[in-house]
Write an enzyme that holds these catalytic residues in place. Structure first.
Site, short mmCIF file in Angstrom:
data_model
loop_
_atom_site.label_atom_id
_atom_site.label_comp_id
_atom_site.label_asym_id
_atom_site.label_seq_id
_atom_site.Cartn_x
_atom_site.Cartn_y
_atom_site.Cartn_z
N ASP A 165 0.75 -1.37 -0.07
CA ASP A 165 -0.19 0.03 -0.07
C ASP A 165 0.89 1.20 0.03
O ASP A 165 1.72 1.10 0.58
CB ASP A 165 -0.86 0.10 1.38
CG ASP A 165 -2.12 -0.94 1.28
OD1 ASP A 165 -2.20 -1.66 0.00
OD2 ASP A 165 -2.73 -0.94 2.12
N TRP A 199 -12.85 -0.27 -1.95
CA TRP A 199 -12.03 -0.35 -0.51
C TRP A 199 -12.27 -1.69 -0.01
O TRP A 199 -13.43 -2.12 0.32
CB TRP A 199 -12.06 0.68 0.35
CG TRP A 199 -11.25 0.64 1.48
CD1 TRP A 199 -10.08 1.32 1.50
CD2 TRP A 199 -11.48 -0.05 2.77
NE1 TRP A 199 -9.40 0.89 2.73
CE2 TRP A 199 -10.27 -0.01 3.62
CE3 TRP A 199 -12.47 -0.84 2.94
CZ2 TRP A 199 -10.31 -0.68 4.77
CZ3 TRP A 199 -12.40 -1.47 4.26
CH2 TRP A 199 -11.35 -1.18 5.05
N GLU A 255 -9.93 -7.68 -0.99
CA GLU A 255 -9.24 -8.56 -2.13
C GLU A 255 -8.06 -9.13 -1.06
O GLU A 255 -7.71 -10.31 -1.26
CB GLU A 255 -8.64 -7.75 -3.05
CG GLU A 255 -7.51 -6.76 -2.85
CD GLU A 255 -7.79 -5.59 -1.78
OE1 GLU A 255 -8.71 -5.14 -1.93
OE2 GLU A 255 -6.93 -5.20 -1.07
N ASP A 256 -7.66 -8.68 0.11
CA ASP A 256 -6.68 -9.15 0.98
C ASP A 256 -7.36 -10.26 1.67
O ASP A 256 -6.32 -11.19 1.97
CB ASP A 256 -6.03 -8.00 1.80
CG ASP A 256 -6.93 -7.26 2.55
OD1 ASP A 256 -8.22 -7.25 2.30
OD2 ASP A 256 -6.46 -6.33 3.36
N HIS A 289 -5.15 9.94 5.75
CA HIS A 289 -5.85 10.47 4.51
C HIS A 289 -7.29 10.04 4.92
O HIS A 289 -7.76 9.24 5.63
CB HIS A 289 -5.47 9.83 3.09
CG HIS A 289 -5.46 8.25 3.24
ND1 HIS A 289 -6.52 7.63 2.89
CD2 HIS A 289 -4.51 7.43 3.83
CE1 HIS A 289 -6.25 6.22 3.11
NE2 HIS A 289 -5.06 6.07 3.64
N ARG A 290 -8.31 10.86 4.06
CA ARG A 290 -9.53 10.61 4.19
C ARG A 290 -10.17 9.28 3.10
O ARG A 290 -9.65 9.59 1.99
CB ARG A 290 -10.43 11.87 3.94
CG ARG A 290 -10.66 12.58 5.27
CD ARG A 290 -11.61 13.61 5.03
NE ARG A 290 -10.67 14.90 4.78
CZ ARG A 290 -10.96 15.88 3.87
NH1 ARG A 290 -12.18 15.91 3.33
NH2 ARG A 290 -10.13 16.96 3.98
N ASP A 302 0.23 4.11 1.55
CA ASP A 302 0.46 4.99 2.68
C ASP A 302 1.05 4.19 3.78
O ASP A 302 1.14 4.71 4.93
CB ASP A 302 -1.11 5.06 2.85
CG ASP A 302 -1.99 4.07 3.21
OD1 ASP A 302 -1.39 2.89 2.94
OD2 ASP A 302 -3.17 4.17 3.30
N MET A 318 0.82 4.69 9.15
CA MET A 318 -0.11 4.74 7.91
C MET A 318 -0.28 6.36 7.84
O MET A 318 -0.43 6.99 8.62
CB MET A 318 -1.25 4.14 8.22
CG MET A 318 -2.14 4.21 7.04
SD MET A 318 -3.78 3.44 7.37
CE MET A 318 -3.53 1.54 7.13
C1 BGN Z 1 -11.21 -5.11 6.57
C2 BGN Z 1 -10.88 -5.09 5.07
C3 BGN Z 1 -9.57 -5.28 4.50
C4 BGN Z 1 -8.82 -4.29 5.23
C5 BGN Z 1 -8.81 -4.27 6.80
C6 BGN Z 1 -8.00 -3.46 7.55
C7 BGN Z 1 -13.18 -6.08 4.22
C8 BGN Z 1 -13.95 -7.22 3.94
C9 BGN Z 1 -15.68 -7.31 4.09
C10 BGN Z 1 -15.66 -7.37 5.66
N1 BGN Z 1 -12.09 -6.21 4.63
O1 BGN Z 1 -12.57 -4.84 6.86
O2 BGN Z 1 -9.56 -5.52 3.14
O3 BGN Z 1 -7.28 -4.62 4.90
O4 BGN Z 1 -10.28 -4.09 7.01
O5 BGN Z 1 -8.11 -1.86 7.18
O6 BGN Z 1 -13.72 -4.98 3.86
#
Ligand code: BGN
Length: 303
Positions: free
Chosen positions: A140, A204, A207-208, A237-238, A142, A234
């Site tokens: 990322d 946002w 995917e992780d 940012h908004r 940031d 980190m």
């Molecule tokens: C989670 C996010 C992650 C993010 C982390 C930390 C989702 C999936 C649906 C619940 N997951 O909530 O992608 O890395 O927060 O910020 O949005």
């Protein structure tokens, strides 16, 4: 006359005579770093500070053979000031760690929702075509590392490594066990083994978390550095208004199907959606711009 080497059948490789980049005492690491967010820094000044970096953001050590050849992929959109700070922060660290590395910034043409998975997958495939590497770090823009003992390599790696377990925003604690977002290092081989990231997450997040499902599907998980080492600031940012909640149900439906979807949603179909529209070898990074296609109007099918 029998030589000692002949007698004991010794073979000495010329490489063993060279100093080796794997030893800690060869790094000029400083440990804990002071994070200095300098908003006035500009690209020209950065270029001057990093004259050893080759076009496209490539660097290799001259005094020892590198232990890992690393590509660092940084998705970016409308955050130019973050990117400059990122480059200012990481070029010196990666050189102190004596890595052979290349910085790859990946951007999408579309101005609507971001698709980080597609940007990571498409950039990875372009790197495979153009560069030689064994390790890839998904990063990322940031996230700024606070301790340079956290190595940006895949040397002796048996599992992917989630490099960012301790982020200031989460009071330096892992918010939940399966989190692999932020900064994730994988061997090139392992990334292909899990078929990359999903291409289906828009906006946002998510995917992780889906990547965790892929790792579990191939019987692995992640290693992490100790939280005193894997520390990050980190950059504040908004988040765009509403983006976090937008399509939350969509993300949850997708996550519920990670296990059955991973082998046909990822590196092997990203070319159906993504087209490379621009490549530039900038002084401090390689820049790819992709047309990532349009977000779907319908919710994903529950398959
Ligand atoms: C989670 C996010 C992650 C993010 C982390 C930390 C989702 C999936 C649906 C619940 N997951 O909530 O992608 O890395 O927060 O910020 O949005």
């Amino acid at each position: 006359m029998r030589t000692l080497a002949g007698q004991f059948n010794l073979t000495v490789s010329p490489r063993t005579y060279q100093p080796c980049c794997k030893f800690r005492n060869r790094f000029r690491s400083v440990g804990h770093l002071k994070i200095n967010i300098n908003k006035s820094i500009d690209l020209d000044e950065l270029r001057k500070r990093n004259q050893g970096v080759k076009k496209g953001g490539f660097w290799t050590p001259h005094d020892c053979p590198p232990r890992s050849r690393v590509i660092i992929i940084v998705p970016h959109r409308n955050r130019w000031s973050h990117l400059i700070q990122w480059l200012a922060h990481y070029h010196p660290i990666l050189q102190r760690q004596k890595l052979e590395y290349r910085i790859v910034v990946t951007e999408q043409v579309q101005r609507n929702l971001f698709n980080k998975g597609r940007l990571y997958n498409a950039a990875f495939l372009e790197c495979e075509r153009a560069f030689d590497f064994d390790c890839v770090i998904f990063h990322d823009v940031d996230m700024l590392l606070e301790n340079d003992h956290n190595m940006y390599w895949c040397y002796n790696m048996t599992r992917p490594r989630h490099l960012s377990p301790a982020v200031d925003k989460f009071r330096y604690q892992l918010p939940y066990h399966i989190l692999v977002g932020g900064v994730l290092a994988m061997t090139r081989h392992m990334f292909k083994r899990v078929n990359g990231f999903s291409n289906q997450f828009w906006g946002w997040g998510g995917e992780d978390d889906d990547m965790w499902g892929r790792l579990v599907a191939v019987n692995t998980t992640v290693d992490r550095p100790h939280p005193t080492i894997g520390r990050y600031t980190m950059i504040k940012h908004r988040t765009r208004k509403g983006e976090r909640n937008f399509m939350l149900t969509y993300r949850l439906v997708l996550l519920a199907t990670s296990g059955s979807r991973w082998s046909r949603d990822g590196l092997n179909d990203v070319r159906d959606y993504c087209k490379l529209t621009q490549v530039a070898h900038e002084p401090l990074f390689t820049h790819f711009v992709f047309d990532v296609g349009n977000q779907p109007r319908q919710k994903p099918r529950n398959t």
